[in-house]
Write an enzyme that holds these catalytic residues in place. Structure first.
Site, short mmCIF file in Angstrom:
data_model
loop_
_atom_site.label_atom_id
_atom_site.label_comp_id
_atom_site.label_asym_id
_atom_site.label_seq_id
_atom_site.Cartn_x
_atom_site.Cartn_y
_atom_site.Cartn_z
N GLU A 271 23.13 31.29 31.41
CA GLU A 271 23.26 31.75 32.79
C GLU A 271 22.21 31.09 33.67
O GLU A 271 21.02 31.08 33.32
CB GLU A 271 23.04 33.28 32.88
CG GLU A 271 24.05 34.08 32.11
CD GLU A 271 23.79 35.59 32.20
OE1 GLU A 271 22.91 36.01 32.98
OE2 GLU A 271 24.46 36.33 31.47
N ASP B 185 26.68 33.58 23.56
CA ASP B 185 25.70 33.68 24.64
C ASP B 185 24.29 33.46 24.11
O ASP B 185 23.92 33.98 23.05
CB ASP B 185 25.73 35.09 25.24
CG ASP B 185 26.65 35.19 26.44
OD1 ASP B 185 27.08 34.14 26.96
OD2 ASP B 185 26.91 36.33 26.87
N GLU C 10 31.50 34.51 37.36
CA GLU C 10 31.65 35.97 37.30
C GLU C 10 31.47 36.57 38.69
O GLU C 10 30.50 36.28 39.38
CB GLU C 10 30.60 36.56 36.32
CG GLU C 10 30.65 38.08 36.27
CD GLU C 10 29.89 38.68 35.07
OE1 GLU C 10 29.46 37.92 34.17
OE2 GLU C 10 29.74 39.91 35.05
O1 KIV Z 1 28.43 38.86 27.86
C1 KIV Z 1 29.60 38.75 28.22
O2 KIV Z 1 30.52 39.44 27.75
C2 KIV Z 1 29.90 37.76 29.26
C3 KIV Z 1 31.25 37.80 29.91
C4 KIV Z 1 31.36 39.00 30.79
C5 KIV Z 1 31.57 36.57 30.64
O3 KIV Z 1 29.06 36.97 29.58
NA NA Z 2 27.00 37.44 28.82
#
Ligand code: KIV
Ligand code: NA
Length: 264
Positions: A113, A83, A180
């Site tokens: 995102e 991420d 999500e």
């Molecule tokens: O940060 C995370 O674990 C996520 C998942 C919930 C998709 O983005």
């Molecule tokens: Na995330």
């Protein structure tokens, strides 16, 4: 053989569901990888799960790089997705620099995102060799704009906009779409509308893949448990067996069941 984005595309073409789980360290990454989980996500959920914050916003780039390098050491052939934390891809230039740090730490792709504003950023990353997963629906970095952690795309207008955004982000170069907390029928429509594999969490059983936060599926999460979570350790004897049971349930599409799904 190591999982690549091509492997995930093949799964989609064959209609075989694939699994993803978060990991934040080498030991769990190895367990998850050896159990046959296709994608390991170093989620910025670590801000909540590991650090105890009430949102993902405080997570820094340095922390994501550190956890990504730990996961990379334990990985045994899964695709590593990392991420990009809050405001580290606010401009194209920042996104390129920060994504490069995650790739150097061992990520195979990054997750962002957002909606149509990310088109330019996704193209820039993709063109320079960084595969991107576009995270739509409930985007936790937007919790203050969304006014809470709520199911997204519930009315037809919002649903159509989300489908449009998924298509536009794919056209911009996104290799994976993650949804999500969206109603299952909408997730099914998006999965059909794009060629890119679609990974769901709280998005029903008709997406191409599923993801959960590791701590949630091991039942150790404190606080409120979302509807889409299942404790796989409750029915098994070990963490290894719990992860294997999850992989099997996703493959057989017995998880998520009705009780884990938002209808509308
Ligand atoms: O940060 C995370 O674990 C996520 C998942 C919930 C998709 O983005
Ligand atoms: Na995330």
């Amino acid at each position: 053989m190591a999982v690549t984005i091509n492997t995930l595309r093949e799964y989609k073409q064959k209609g075989e569901a694939f699994s993803a789980l978060t990991s934040y360290d080498a030991t769990f990454a190895q367990v998850v990888s050896e159990a046959g989980v296709d994608v390991i996500l170093i989620g910025d959920s670590l801000g909540m799960v590991l650090q105890g914050h009430d949102s993902t916003l405080p997570v820094t780039m340095d922390q994501m790089v550190y956890h990504t390098s730990c996961v990379a050491k334990g990985n045994r052939g899964s695709l590593i997705m990392a991420d990009m934390p809050f405001m580290t891809y606010g401009t194209v230039e920042a996104a390129l620099e920060n994504a490069a740090d995650l790739m150097r730490a061992g990520a195979h792709m990054v997750k962002l995102e957002g909606t149509d504003w990310m088109k330019e950023t996704i193209s820039a990353l993709s063109e320079r060799g960084v595969p991107v997963c576009a995270h739509l629906g409930l985007t936790p970095q937007f919790v203050n704009k969304l006014g809470g952690y709520k199911v997204q795309g519930r009315d037809e207008k919002a649903a159509e906009i989300m489908i449009e955004h998924a298509c536009e982000l794919e056209a911009a170069g996104a290799d994976i779409i993650l949804l999500e907390c969206v109603p299952a029928p909408l997730a099914a429509r998006i999965s059909q509308a794009v060629k890119a594999p679609v990974i769901g969490i709280g998005a029903g059983s008709d997406t191409d893949g599923q993801v959960l936060v590791l701590h949630d599926m091991l039942g150790v999460t404190t606080g409120r448990k979302p509807r889409f979570v299942k404790n796989f350790l409750a029915e098994t004897e070990s963490v290894q067996e719990a992860v294997s049971a999850y992989v099997k349930a996703v493959r057989e599409r017995t998880f998520p069941a009705e009780e884990h799904t938002f209808k509308a």
